[in-house]
Scaffold this active site. Structure first.
Site, PDB file in Angstrom:
ATOM      1  N   ARG A 103     -20.021  31.909  55.273  1.00 33.52           N
ATOM      2  CA  ARG A 103     -20.107  31.418  53.885  1.00 33.52           C
ATOM      3  C   ARG A 103     -20.766  30.052  53.961  1.00 33.52           C
ATOM      4  O   ARG A 103     -20.251  29.136  54.608  1.00 33.52           O
ATOM      5  CB  ARG A 103     -18.722  31.303  53.246  1.00 33.52           C
ATOM      6  CG  ARG A 103     -18.756  30.533  51.938  1.00 33.52           C
ATOM      7  CD  ARG A 103     -17.487  30.604  51.142  1.00 33.52           C
ATOM      8  NE  ARG A 103     -17.333  31.898  50.493  1.00 33.52           N
ATOM      9  CZ  ARG A 103     -16.547  32.121  49.437  1.00 33.52           C
ATOM     10  NH1 ARG A 103     -15.823  31.144  48.917  1.00 33.52           N
ATOM     11  NH2 ARG A 103     -16.469  33.327  48.919  1.00 33.52           N
ATOM     12  N   GLN A 133     -18.553  40.631  47.164  1.00 37.22           N
ATOM     13  CA  GLN A 133     -17.905  40.593  45.853  1.00 37.22           C
ATOM     14  C   GLN A 133     -18.361  41.766  44.997  1.00 37.22           C
ATOM     15  O   GLN A 133     -17.543  42.494  44.425  1.00 37.22           O
ATOM     16  CB  GLN A 133     -18.244  39.267  45.154  1.00 37.22           C
ATOM     17  CG  GLN A 133     -17.646  39.154  43.774  1.00 37.22           C
ATOM     18  CD  GLN A 133     -16.128  39.144  43.814  1.00 37.22           C
ATOM     19  OE1 GLN A 133     -15.538  38.363  44.554  1.00 37.22           O
ATOM     20  NE2 GLN A 133     -15.477  40.002  43.048  1.00 37.22           N
ATOM     21  N   ASP A 222     -18.446  34.692  35.511  1.00 43.37           N
ATOM     22  CA  ASP A 222     -18.136  33.862  36.683  1.00 43.37           C
ATOM     23  C   ASP A 222     -18.183  32.410  36.204  1.00 43.37           C
ATOM     24  O   ASP A 222     -18.661  32.126  35.092  1.00 43.37           O
ATOM     25  CB  ASP A 222     -19.176  34.142  37.789  1.00 43.37           C
ATOM     26  CG  ASP A 222     -18.901  33.365  39.083  1.00 43.37           C
ATOM     27  OD1 ASP A 222     -17.769  32.852  39.246  1.00 43.37           O
ATOM     28  OD2 ASP A 222     -19.812  33.263  39.923  1.00 43.37           O
ATOM     29  N   CYS A 262     -15.054  37.383  39.285  1.00 39.23           N
ATOM     30  CA  CYS A 262     -14.863  37.377  40.740  1.00 39.23           C
ATOM     31  C   CYS A 262     -13.744  36.433  41.167  1.00 39.23           C
ATOM     32  O   CYS A 262     -13.236  36.570  42.280  1.00 39.23           O
ATOM     33  CB  CYS A 262     -16.172  37.008  41.426  1.00 39.23           C
ATOM     34  SG  CYS A 262     -16.798  35.408  40.927  1.00 39.23           S
ATOM     35  N   ARG A 290     -11.617  43.558  47.464  1.00 34.87           N
ATOM     36  CA  ARG A 290     -12.414  42.825  48.461  1.00 34.87           C
ATOM     37  C   ARG A 290     -11.986  43.248  49.870  1.00 34.87           C
ATOM     38  O   ARG A 290     -12.809  43.487  50.743  1.00 34.87           O
ATOM     39  CB  ARG A 290     -12.196  41.306  48.297  1.00 34.87           C
ATOM     40  CG  ARG A 290     -12.778  40.701  47.042  1.00 34.87           C
ATOM     41  CD  ARG A 290     -14.292  40.711  47.068  1.00 34.87           C
ATOM     42  NE  ARG A 290     -14.812  40.054  48.251  1.00 34.87           N
ATOM     43  CZ  ARG A 290     -15.014  38.741  48.361  1.00 34.87           C
ATOM     44  NH1 ARG A 290     -14.784  37.948  47.326  1.00 34.87           N
ATOM     45  NH2 ARG A 290     -15.496  38.223  49.477  1.00 34.87           N
TER      46      ARG A 290
HETATM   47  N1   CP Z   1     -14.382  35.639  44.731  1.00 30.64           N
HETATM   48  C1   CP Z   1     -14.387  34.906  45.856  1.00 30.64           C
HETATM   49  O1   CP Z   1     -15.302  34.985  46.697  1.00 30.64           O
HETATM   50  O2   CP Z   1     -13.317  34.077  45.992  1.00 30.64           O
HETATM   51  P1   CP Z   1     -13.095  32.954  47.088  1.00 30.64           P
HETATM   52  O3   CP Z   1     -14.067  31.836  46.801  1.00 30.64           O
HETATM   53  O4   CP Z   1     -11.665  32.534  46.909  1.00 30.64           O
HETATM   54  O5   CP Z   1     -13.355  33.533  48.442  1.00 30.64           O
HETATM   55  N1  NVA Z   2     -20.446  31.533  41.834  1.00 33.66           N
HETATM   56  C1  NVA Z   2     -19.248  31.057  42.467  1.00 33.66           C
HETATM   57  C2  NVA Z   2     -18.519  32.199  43.105  1.00 33.66           C
HETATM   58  C3  NVA Z   2     -17.225  31.829  43.754  1.00 33.66           C
HETATM   59  C4  NVA Z   2     -16.568  32.998  44.411  1.00 33.66           C
HETATM   60  C5  NVA Z   2     -19.604  29.999  43.495  1.00 33.66           C
HETATM   61  O1  NVA Z   2     -20.594  30.170  44.209  1.00 33.66           O
HETATM   62  O2  NVA Z   2     -18.893  29.005  43.582  1.00 33.66           O
END
Ligand code: CP
Ligand code: NVA
Length: 304
Positions: A103, A133, A222, A262, A290
């Site tokens: 991530r 997601q 979102d 999400c 998930r």
């Molecule tokens: N939806 C999602 O990816 O949540 P987190 O940021 O908690 O992993």
């Molecule tokens: N669009 C949001 C999604 C979080 C799961 C972000 O990138 O912060």
């Protein structure tokens, strides 16, 4: 299947459907004794350069349920945070582990990791994509009896990473997607073009949330300010006024339409408390799914 899953378009439509079928099987099996443990002895490295609740916990628990082990690597505790090059990290980790979840901010960082890693790399969210997601969302839609090939999805709000992954899913599976967003907040132009060249979906960007919601099977939203954009928060709050998923927008959708997010959610901004907690909300099923979808991905990619 390809070695890595960095975006939805890394899957073919049959592969995507097979992942969802396998996710349903993992969900049915639950965590009972005697459930298969195909990743016994395998280790997953999880590099997180942004915060996470769902992604981190669902991958970690999923890996345990598959019989394997997961390592959470935050920038604070590793040399990644002190600037060790991605290509070095990728090659070193590949000598120890059987898969990597990343991530991060730039999507190119995940691509570089995948290019240099000898093991599968899964995107746990970048600024441009959030494929795991949207796979979980598709599984949730199927569970609610919605036909993935023929559905109408309205994405209300920011054309962000999650929206981009929806664009790719729409073209891959051939469904209708309306993204309602203010000018300047559209999904990524390059992704819109690449996805449209790759598939057959009906994807349109509109300004008016009720136009997008009309006849929709799913209303999706979102946050308006994604991770890494915190300094734009005030400007975004102003720009997205009128893009809240509330009861009146839900009334514009098809009877029985469901609402997805999400998470994490900002109640009172992109979604109201009533809708989020109401009978049409599927948000906690999405969060649960998930784990099942990622178990399906891990077992397929790592045992490949
Ligand atoms: N939806 C999602 O990816 O949540 P987190 O940021 O908690 O992993
Ligand atoms: N669009 C949001 C999604 C979080 C799961 C972000 O990138 O912060």
């Amino acid at each position: 299947m390809r070695k890595d899953l960095l975006r939805i378009l890394d899957l073919s439509a049959p592969e995507l459907r097979a992942v969802l079928a396998s996710a349903r099987a993992w969900k049915r099996r639950g965590n009972r004794r005697g459930a298969p443990r195909p990743l016994a002895g395998k280790t997953l490295a999880m590099i997180f350069q942004k915060a996470s609740t769902r992604t981190r916990v669902s991958f970690e628990v999923g890996m345990t349920r598959l019989g394997g082990h997961a390592l959470f690597l935050s920038p604070a505790d590793t040399q990644i945070g002190r600037g060790e090059p991605v290509r070095d990290t990728a090659r070193v980790l590949s000598r120890y582990v059987d898969g990597i979840v990343i991530r991060t901010f730039l999507h190119e960082t995940a691509e570089e990791m995948a290019a240099w890693a000898g093991v599968p790399v899964i995107n746990g969210l970048t600024d441009d994509h959030h494929p795991c997601q949207v796979l979980a969302d598709l599984m949730t839609a199927q569970e609610r009896g919605i036909d993935l090939g023929g559905m109408k999805v309205a994405f209300i709000g920011d054309g962000n990473n999650v929206a981009n992954s929806w664009v790719e899913a729409a073209h891959l599976l051939g469904f209708s997607l309306r993204v309602a967003c203010p000018k300047g907040f559209e999904p990524n132009g390059r992704i819109l073009r690449e996805a449209s060249a790759a598939g057959k979906g009906d994807v349109r960007v509109v300004r008016d949330p009720s136009e997008a919601a009309e006849d929709a099977d799913i209303l999706y939203t979102d946050v308006w300010t994604s991770m890494g954009q915190e300094q734009e928060r005030r400007r975004r709050l102003r720009a997205f006024r009128g893009y809240c998923v509330d009861d009146s927008l839900l009334r514009a959708a098809r009877k029985g339409a469901i609402v997805m997010h999400c998470l994490p959610a900002h109640r009172g901004e992109e979604i109201t408390e009533e809708v989020m907690e109401g009978p049409r909300s599927a948000v906690f099923d999405e969060a649960e799914n998930r784990m099942h979808v990622q178990m399906a991905l891990l077992s397929r990619l790592i045992s490949n």
